[in-house]
Scaffold this motif. Sequence first.
Motif, mmCIF file in Angstrom:
data_model
loop_
_atom_site.group_PDB
_atom_site.id
_atom_site.type_symbol
_atom_site.label_atom_id
_atom_site.label_comp_id
_atom_site.label_asym_id
_atom_site.label_seq_id
_atom_site.Cartn_x
_atom_site.Cartn_y
_atom_site.Cartn_z
ATOM 1 N N UNK A 88 27.844 31.642 113.694
ATOM 2 C CA UNK A 88 27.341 32.190 112.447
ATOM 3 C C UNK A 88 25.983 31.526 112.264
ATOM 4 N N UNK A 89 24.935 32.353 112.323
ATOM 5 C CA UNK A 89 23.571 31.840 112.378
ATOM 6 C C UNK A 89 22.794 32.280 111.143
ATOM 7 N N UNK A 90 22.367 31.297 110.340
ATOM 8 C CA UNK A 90 21.586 31.579 109.140
ATOM 9 C C UNK A 90 20.099 31.479 109.406
ATOM 10 N N UNK A 91 19.318 31.780 108.381
ATOM 11 C CA UNK A 91 17.853 31.740 108.487
ATOM 12 C C UNK A 91 17.392 30.385 109.025
ATOM 13 N N UNK A 92 16.460 30.444 109.963
ATOM 14 C CA UNK A 92 15.919 29.241 110.580
ATOM 15 C C UNK A 92 16.651 28.804 111.832
ATOM 16 N N UNK A 93 17.753 29.449 112.170
ATOM 17 C CA UNK A 93 18.533 29.092 113.365
ATOM 18 C C UNK A 93 18.099 29.926 114.565
ATOM 19 N N UNK A 104 29.057 41.648 119.774
ATOM 20 C CA UNK A 104 28.609 42.455 118.637
ATOM 21 C C UNK A 104 27.983 41.509 117.621
ATOM 22 N N UNK A 105 26.929 41.967 116.974
ATOM 23 C CA UNK A 105 26.303 41.216 115.892
ATOM 24 C C UNK A 105 26.563 41.950 114.587
ATOM 25 N N UNK A 106 26.976 41.204 113.547
ATOM 26 C CA UNK A 106 27.310 41.829 112.275
ATOM 27 C C UNK A 106 26.608 41.111 111.122
ATOM 28 N N UNK A 107 26.215 41.879 110.123
ATOM 29 C CA UNK A 107 25.667 41.308 108.894
ATOM 30 C C UNK A 107 26.730 41.451 107.814
ATOM 31 N N UNK A 108 27.457 40.377 107.576
ATOM 32 C CA UNK A 108 28.508 40.383 106.564
ATOM 33 C C UNK A 108 27.990 39.943 105.203
ATOM 34 N N UNK A 109 26.677 39.657 105.134
ATOM 35 C CA UNK A 109 26.074 39.196 103.890
ATOM 36 C C UNK A 109 25.627 40.332 102.987
ATOM 37 N N UNK A 110 24.945 39.961 101.901
ATOM 38 C CA UNK A 110 24.488 40.941 100.903
ATOM 39 C C UNK A 110 22.983 41.180 100.964
ATOM 40 N N UNK A 111 22.303 40.545 101.918
ATOM 41 C CA UNK A 111 20.859 40.745 102.097
ATOM 42 C C UNK A 111 20.588 41.160 103.540
ATOM 43 N N UNK A 112 19.452 41.821 103.793
ATOM 44 C CA UNK A 112 19.147 42.213 105.175
ATOM 45 C C UNK A 112 19.052 41.006 106.110
ATOM 46 N N UNK A 113 19.517 41.200 107.316
ATOM 47 C CA UNK A 113 19.404 40.232 108.403
ATOM 48 C C UNK A 113 18.190 40.622 109.226
ATOM 49 N N UNK A 114 17.286 39.678 109.457
ATOM 50 C CA UNK A 114 16.095 39.953 110.261
ATOM 51 C C UNK A 114 16.068 38.963 111.418
ATOM 52 N N UNK A 115 16.009 39.497 112.631
ATOM 53 C CA UNK A 115 15.987 38.690 113.850
ATOM 54 C C UNK A 115 14.688 38.929 114.606
#
Length: 138
Positions: A88-93, A104-115
């Motif tokens: 589980x990788x958060x911002x800055x990781x 598979x990569x999933x965004x289970x959060x409430x904000x956009x995931x940007x990689x």
Amino acid sequence: MRKPITVLAAAALAAVLLPATASATPGSGVAGTILAQKTIGHTDYTLREITVQPGGYTGWHFHDGTLYAYVKAGTLTHNLADCSIDGIFGAGRAFTEKPNQVHIGRNLGSTPLVLEVLYVLPAGSPLSEDAPNPGCGF
């Protein structure tokens, strides 16, 4: 009479010999933009920004080479083909993906995931290849 039998035989042969595409698991809520591309020798280098909307996912897939990724925003939940969460990788990781590893990569959060992702692939390889869902319940 001969023509309908020939058509049926050809259709049956095609159904057996051609790979099925129904097993692919397309992503949802994912958009990507290529920022840079370069081929050096037998290797393609592609820098891409990927955005996954809340509740979105990449679909099951793999890559023919190594990926190096940085999470600019949001949180990525990364699952392997045995359904386990391998990160589980958060911002800055930052993280890597190994060649030919179905995930598979999933965004289970409430904000956009940007990689920001650097693909290091054999020349001419697609950025990713679809894989069937290995039986995970998501």
